[in-house]
Design a protein around this motif. Structure first.
Motif, short mmCIF file in Angstrom:
data_model
loop_
_atom_site.label_atom_id
_atom_site.label_comp_id
_atom_site.label_asym_id
_atom_site.label_seq_id
_atom_site.Cartn_x
_atom_site.Cartn_y
_atom_site.Cartn_z
N GLU A 289 0.83 -1.07 -0.23
CA GLU A 289 0.20 -0.01 -0.50
C GLU A 289 0.87 1.06 0.08
O GLU A 289 0.84 2.09 -0.45
CB GLU A 289 -0.80 0.07 0.77
N TRP A 290 2.02 1.12 0.35
CA TRP A 290 2.73 2.30 1.26
C TRP A 290 3.73 2.52 -0.62
O TRP A 290 3.45 3.18 -1.23
CB TRP A 290 3.91 2.02 2.48
N ALA B 285 2.37 1.72 -3.04
CA ALA B 285 1.17 2.39 -4.63
C ALA B 285 1.33 4.18 -3.63
O ALA B 285 0.84 4.47 -5.21
CB ALA B 285 -0.06 1.64 -4.55
N GLU B 286 1.54 4.00 -3.27
CA GLU B 286 0.75 5.71 -2.42
C GLU B 286 2.40 6.68 -2.49
O GLU B 286 2.17 7.71 -2.88
CB GLU B 286 0.36 5.50 -1.30
N SER B 287 3.17 5.66 -2.17
CA SER B 287 4.20 6.98 -2.14
C SER B 287 5.72 6.46 -2.87
O SER B 287 6.67 7.21 -2.74
CB SER B 287 4.53 7.12 -0.43
N GLN C 173 8.37 8.68 -5.73
CA GLN C 173 8.47 9.45 -6.23
C GLN C 173 10.08 10.11 -6.71
O GLN C 173 10.40 11.27 -7.53
CB GLN C 173 9.31 10.23 -4.07
#
Length: 933
Positions: A116-117, A119-121, A124
Motif C-alpha cells: 500500500e505504501w 502504491a501511494e508514496s 517519488q
C-alpha cells in the motif's frame, strides 16, 4: 513561433517532458536498427533524488539520447529496488504513528501495508528523475519485487543451490541489533569514538604466572576460546599449548600460535573470541574450532545469553552488552586481573540507518560461493571482454575479486524476496545423501521454484499418502511437534501429517539487483528483448558500489547468461562541495538538485555535471558553475532570437548548403570539426571534453564571432550573399541544437520548433555526419587570422584604457602578399570590429603606439592624444610591481615545507591559485607596458 524575450526553463521543461513521454518518443519503434542498451542503477523505492543520482542519470541520459539521435534502437531500462531494510523501516515508522507494531500486524498483513505504501508514496524518485530529463523507457518500468523479476530471483537461488554454489553456513556477520538482521558492509559506517583499552592479566592454569592481553570490548571475554601469540615470538614459545583459566567463567582455554598476533603491538598476546570478532573467527578456525563449537554470548538484541558450557554467572544473563561491559570490568577489577585502562579513540561500526553499534555475530545464514563465481568476472576484465573506464579501477576489481569471501545473502526481515526453502522432518534412514551437514541444516530442506515444485518434492520425499500442514515459522513447527509428542491421541490423529514451514528470512537486495541486466529484459523467458538487448552496452555506476553491485552483476550475468552483462563499465566519482569536502547532512553542505533545477533549470544542472565529470575524478560542485551554464543557455536563446529576427530559419538538408563567402565556409568547417571532436569524445566517454567542445563552439565561434561577422552581410545590399548566409546560419544552428540536445534536451527541443516548422521532434532527429570535404582550409585560415587580429587589437585597447568611442588608425608593416590580400578583403569587417578609422599599409615611425604582432606582420596603434601616455605607463608599472610582489610572497609560502605540510589542503590549493593569478596579472601588465614602447 516567436521566441520570447526571456528564457524561462520551468515552462518549457514541463511541456516537453510530458510531450516526449506521452508520444512514446523515449522508445520509438526501431526493431531493425542497431540496439543500444543501458540499465539504470535502480534507486531505492524509498529514495529521493540527490546530487549523486543527478550525476549518474545525466551521464546515462547523454549516452542514450545520443544513441537515439544516431538512429539506434535505444533502450534505457528503468526501475526501482525494493530496498528491504529501508522500506521496512519507513513502513514501521508510519505504523508507529498509529500505535501499531509490525509484530502485532503479523507478516502477511505487514507486507500488505508495504505494498500500500509503495502504491501511494513509492514513486517519488521516478517523478524526480523525470524533472531531470531522464528519457527512460517508462512504459516498461521494472520493480525488483514485481512478478516477473521475482520469478528470476527464485530461479537463480534454486539453480545456485542445485549447483552447490549456494548453501547454509554458520559464520560471522555484521549484525544490527536494532533491526535484528544481518547487513552488508556497505550499510556499515565506521566512526571514531572515544573509548578505552582494557589491559587484562589472564592467569595460567598451572598457577605459574599470567599472560597480558588488551581489548576494547571487555564484555566479549565471556566467550573467549583462546589466547594467540606469534609463533616467532620467543617470549611465549614455551607457553604455546598451555592452558589459561579465564576470569569470571573459570573456563580453561589454550594458548595457540598464530601470525595474527603482532609481537610489536601491546604485549604481543591477543585474546581470541571467534564468535564475536571477524579476525578472531579466522584465528579460531585455524586453531581447529568448528563454527558450531564457537561460543556465542549475545542474542539478536545484543543482550548476554548463556553459552554452551553454562559458565556465565546468572546475574549477567539478560544484560545489554554495554551494561554488561561495566559489570564485567568491575568483576575483573575485583578479581585483580585488570592491569590498567587507557583512553583510546576507537573505530566503531554503526548501522547507517539504525545508528546502532554493529555487532559481529555468529549465526546461520545463506551464502553464495562468491569465489567460484568471481573467476569468470576476473577473466572478463583481464581479457578486455569488459572494458573498464577509467582503467585505474581495474586494480580494485582484481583485488576485491581475488580475495572475495562467501557472500551472505540472507536477511532477517519481512519485506523482500522470501527465501524459497521449506523445511520438514529429516528422514535419516537410507538417506545418507540428504544428511550432508555442510549443505543442510538439521531439518530437511526443500528448495523449490514454486508451489507445484514444492508439492512434487514433498510427495517424492515423504510419500503420496501424506498430508502436508504448513505452519508459519520454526517456532510454531517446534510447538506443534512438542504438543504431538506428548499426546498419544494427537499422535494418532496426525500420523499421516507432515508439518512444513518456510524459511522466514528474505534475500539481500543486492542478490536481486545483481540480476538487473538480464532479469529486467524478461529472463528466464527467452524474450526477443532479451536476445536483442543483452549484453547491455554501457553501465554507468559510482565507484562506491563497484564491489556490491557491479562485480556481482558480472558474476551472475556470466554464470547464467554465459556472457558479460555489459561491454563497458564506466565508474564516476563523488560529487563534493565547492571546497572538495564530502557532502553530508551533519556538515550542512549537501546540495539539493531539485533546488538547483528550480533556480537555474534542468539543462544548466545537467551541463554542469557533464562538464565537470572527468573520468572518475570527484566533482567539486560550485553553484556558480550552474549559474554560468544557465547563462550559456540564455546566450543560445538570444542567438536564436537574433537568427529569427534576421530571417534565419532551420535547414532543409542534412548537408551544408553551398557557400562562397569566406565567413560561411569557415563556420561550416568549424561545425564539421566540432562534430568530429564530439564524436571522438563520446566514444571515449569523455563527458567533460564533450561538453567543453560544444560549449566553446556555441559560445565563441557561433555566437561571439560568426553572428557578429555576418551582421554586415545580413544587413547589406548584396542579396545573394545575405541569402547564402541565412541558409548557412540556419544549417549551423540546426547542427548546434542536435549536438547539444543530449546535454541540454529542453532548450534545444524548444528552439528546434521555434526557428522552423518541423515534421519531427528534435529528440528523434538525425545526428550530424562529419564530412571532411566541407572543410575549406583557405577560408578557415583567413577568418581565424581576422579573429586573432581583432582579439589582439581589442586586448591592446582594453589593457591601455583606450576609450571604446575612440577610433584609431592601424599601421601595418612587414605584411606578406597574403596578409595584404586579407586586409583588402576584410577591411570593412576589421574596421567595424576593431573600431578603426583607417588602415595604413606603412610602418609607424613615432613613439607612444601600442604594438601587436600577428603572424609575420606588425600592427601599430598610435595613441598620442588618445590617452595620457605618461600616466598609463605609470599605472601599468605600478600594477605590475604590486602583482609581482604578491606573487613573490605567495611563492615564498609555497616553497616553505612547513606551510605545505601543515596547512589545510584547501588553503594550500588557494595559495597556488592566487600565485598563478598574480603571476599572470604581472605578465599581462608588463606586456601591456612593452606595447607602448
Amino acid at each position: 513561433m516567436t521566441i520570447d524575450k526571456t528564457f524561462d526553463p520551468a515552462a518549457i521543461e514541463a511541456h516537453w517532458y510530458a510531450h516526449w513521454e506521452n508520444t512514446g518518443l523515449f522508445r520509438p519503434e526501431r526493431g531493425e536498427a542497431e540496439p543500444f542498451t543501458i540499465v539504470i542503477p535502480p534507486p531505492n523505492v524509498t529514495g529521493s533524488l540527490h546530487i549523486g543520482h543527478a550525476l549518474d542519470n545525466t551521464l546515462q541520459d547523454i549516452l542514450v539520447r545520443h544513441a537515439r539521435l544516431q538512429g539506434k534502437d535505444s533502450l534505457w531500462v528503468v526501475g526501482t529496488d525494493h530496498a528491504g531494510i529501508a522500506t521496512q523501516m519507513v513502513v514501521e515508522r508510519n505504523l508507529a504513528k498509529e500505535g501499531v507494531t509490525r509484530a502485532e500486524l503479523g507478516r502477511d498483513a505487514f507486507i500488505d501495508k508495504v505494498w500500500e505504501w509503495k502504491a501511494e508514496s513509492g514513486g517519488q524518485i521516478t517523478r524526480q528523475l523525470r524533472r531531470l530529463g531522464a528519457s527512460c523507457d517508462w512504459a516498461n518500468e521494472r520493480f525488483t519485487m514485481d512478478e516477473g523479476f521475482s520469478k528470476a530471483v527464485v530461479k537463480v537461488f534454486v539453480e545456485l543451490y542445485k549447483q552447490r554454489l549456494l548453501y547454509r553456513d554458520k559464520r560471522l556477520v555484521n549484525w544490527d541489533p536494532h533491526f535484528r538482521t544481518a547487513i552488508s558492509d556497505l550499510e556499515v559506517e565506521t566512526k571514531e569514538r572515544n573509548g578505552h583499552f582494557w589491559h587484562l592479566a589472564y592467569p595460567l592454569a598451572d598457577g605459574s604466572g599470567t599472560i597480558s592481553v588488551a581489548t576494547t570490548r571487555p564484555e566479549t571475554m565471556l566467550a573467549d576460546m583462546a589466547v594467540a601469540v606469534n609463533p616467532e615470538d620467543e617470549r611465549y614459545t614455551a607457553l604455546i599449548g598451555q592452558q589459561i583459566r579465564l576470569p569470571i567463567t573459570g573456563r580453561l582455554i589454550p594458548i595457540v600460535a598464530d601470525e595474527h598476533a603482532d609481537p610489536e603491538l601491546g604485549s604481543g598476546a591477543v585474546k581470541i573470541t571467534p564468535g564475536h570478532d571477524f579476525n578472531d573467527f579466522e584465528v579460531g578456525r585455524r586453531a581447529g574450532f568448528k563454527p558450531a563449537e564457537m561460543l556465542n554470548m549475545l542474542d539478536a538484541d545484543a543482550k548476554v545469553v548463556q553459552t554452551a558450557d553454562g559458565l556465565i554467572p546468572a546475574d549477567l544473563i539478560g544484560l545489554d552488552r554495554f551494561e554488561a561491559r561495566a559489570r564485567i570490568v568491575a568483576l575483573l577489577e575485583q578479581q585483580g586481573v585488570l592491569e590498567k585502562v587507557e583512553d583510546r579513540v576507537i573505530q566503531t561500526p554503526y548501522g547507517d540507518r539504525s545508528g546502532a553499534v554493529i555487532e559481529p555475530w555468529l549465526t546461520d545464514q545463506w551464502y553464495v560461493d562468491a569465489a567460484t563465481l568471481a573467476k569468470p568476472a576476473l577473466e572478463a576484465v583481464r581479457s578486455g571482454d569488459i572494458r573498464v573506464v577509467p582503467e585505474t579501477w581495474k586494480k580494485t576489481w582484481y583485488n576485491w575479486l581475488e580475495n572475495i569471501q562467501p557472500w551472505c545473502v540472507s536477511r532477517q526481515l519481512w519485506w523482500g524476496h522470501r527465501i524459497p526453502v521449506w523445511y520438514g522432518p529429516k528422514i535419516r534412514e537410507g538417506a545418507a545423501d540428504l544428511s550432508d551437514i555442510n549443505w543442510m541444516i538439521e531439518d530437511q530442506p526443500f528448495v523449490c521454484l514454486d508451489d507445484d515444485d514444492l508439492h512434487v518434492q514433498l510427495a517424492a520425499y515423504y510419500g503420496e499418502d501424506k498430508k502436508f500442514v504448513f505452519v508459519s515459522d520454526e517456532e510454531e513447527y517446534l510447538e506443534r511437534d512438542e504438543a504431538v509428542s506428548g499426546n498419544a491421541r494427537l499422535r494418532e490423529q496426525t500420523k499421516n501429517e507432515v508439518a512444513i514451514f518456510q524459511d522466514t528470512d528474505v534475500l539481500d537486495t543486492w542478490f536481486s539487483s545483481a540480476l538487473w541486466p538480464f532479469a529486467t529484459l524478461g529472463w528466464p523467458e527467452q524474450s526477443e528483448t532479451l536476445k536483442r538487448h543483452y549484453p547491455n552496452d554501457v553501465l554507468i555506476s559510482g565507484f562506491d558500489i563497484l564491489f556490491f553491485w557491479d562485480a556481482r552483476m558480472a558474476m551472475q550475468g556470466l554464470h547464467f547468461m554465459g556472457e558479460r552483462p555489459w561491454k563497458t563499465l564506466y565508474l564516476h566519482g563523488l560529487v563534493r562541495d565547492a571546497q572538495g569536502a564530502k557532502m553530508s547532512k551533519s556538515k550542512g553542505n549537501t546540495v539539493d538538485p531539485l533546488g538547483l533545477i528550480d533556480q537555474y533549470g534542468a539543462d544548466a544542472l545537467r551541463f554542469t555535471l557533464a562538464a565537470m565529470e572527468s573520468q572518475g575524478r570527484d566533482i567539486k560542485l560550485d553553484e556558480k558553475r550552474v549559474e554560468g551554464y544557465r547563462n550559456f543557455a540564455t546566450k543560445l536563446w538570444n542567438a536564436a532570437r537574433f537568427a529569427q529576427s534576421n530571417g534565419i530559419a532551420g535547414s532543409t538538408t542534412l548537408e551544408p548548403p553551398p557557400a562562397t563567402q569566406a565567413v560561411n565556409r569557415w563556420i561550416i568547417a568549424e561545425t564539421v570539426k566540432t562534430i568530429q571532436a564530439l564524436d571522438l569524445a563520446l566514444v571515449d566517454l569523455r563527458f567533460d571534453e564533450s561538453a567543453n567542445t560544444i560549449y566553446q563552439f556555441v559560445w565563441s565561434q557561433f555566437c561571439d564571432w560568426y553572428l557578429e561577422l555576418t551582421k554586415p552581410i545580413l544587413q547589406g545590399e548584396d542579396q545573394a550573399a545575405a541569402d547564402e548566409t541565412r541558409a548557412v546560419a540556419g544549417w549551423v544552428l540546426d547542427q548546434i541544437l542536435v549536438l547539444l540536445h543530449p546535454f541540454m534536451p529542453f532548450i534545444t527541443e524548444e528552439l528546434w520548433h521555434a526557428v522552423a516548422t518541423r515534421d519531427h521532434d528534435l529528440i528523434v532527429a538525425k545526428w550530424p555526419m562529419a564530412d571532411a570535404r566541407a572543410i575549406d582550409p583557405a577560408a578557415s585560415a583567413e577568418i581565424e587570422w581576422l579573429i586573432r587580429l581583432v582579439q589582439e587589437v581589442r586586448a591592446a585597447r582594453a589593457e591601455l584604457n583606450v576609450p571604446p568611442s575612440a577610433k584609431l588608425t592601424l599601421h601595418v608593416s612587414g605584411a606578406s602578399a597574403e596578409t595584404n590580400g586579407r586586409l583588402d578583403r576584410q577591411q570593412a569587417t576589421l574596421s567595424r570590429l576593431a573600431r578603426l578609422e583607417a588602415i595604413q599599409p606603412t610602418a609607424f615611425e613615432g613613439t607612444g603606439a601600442a604594438q601587436v604582432v600577428v603572424d609575420e606582420a606588425t600592427f601599430a596603434l598610435p595613441l598620442e592624444g588618445v590617452i595620457d601616455l605618461a600616466a598609463e605607463r605609470a599605472r601599468l608599472a605600478k600594477g605590475a610591481d604590486a602583482a609581482e610582489k604578491e606573487a613573490a610572497s605567495l611563492s615564498g609560502r609555497l616553497n616553505n615545507p612547513a606551510f605545505v605540510e601543515k596547512a589545510k589542503p584547501e588553503a594550500v590549493a588557494k595559495a597556488r591559485e592566487d600565485h598563478a593569478a598574480k603571476s599572470a596579472e604581472a605578465e599581462r601588465l608588463r606586456a601591456a607596458l612593452a606595447r607602448l614602447g
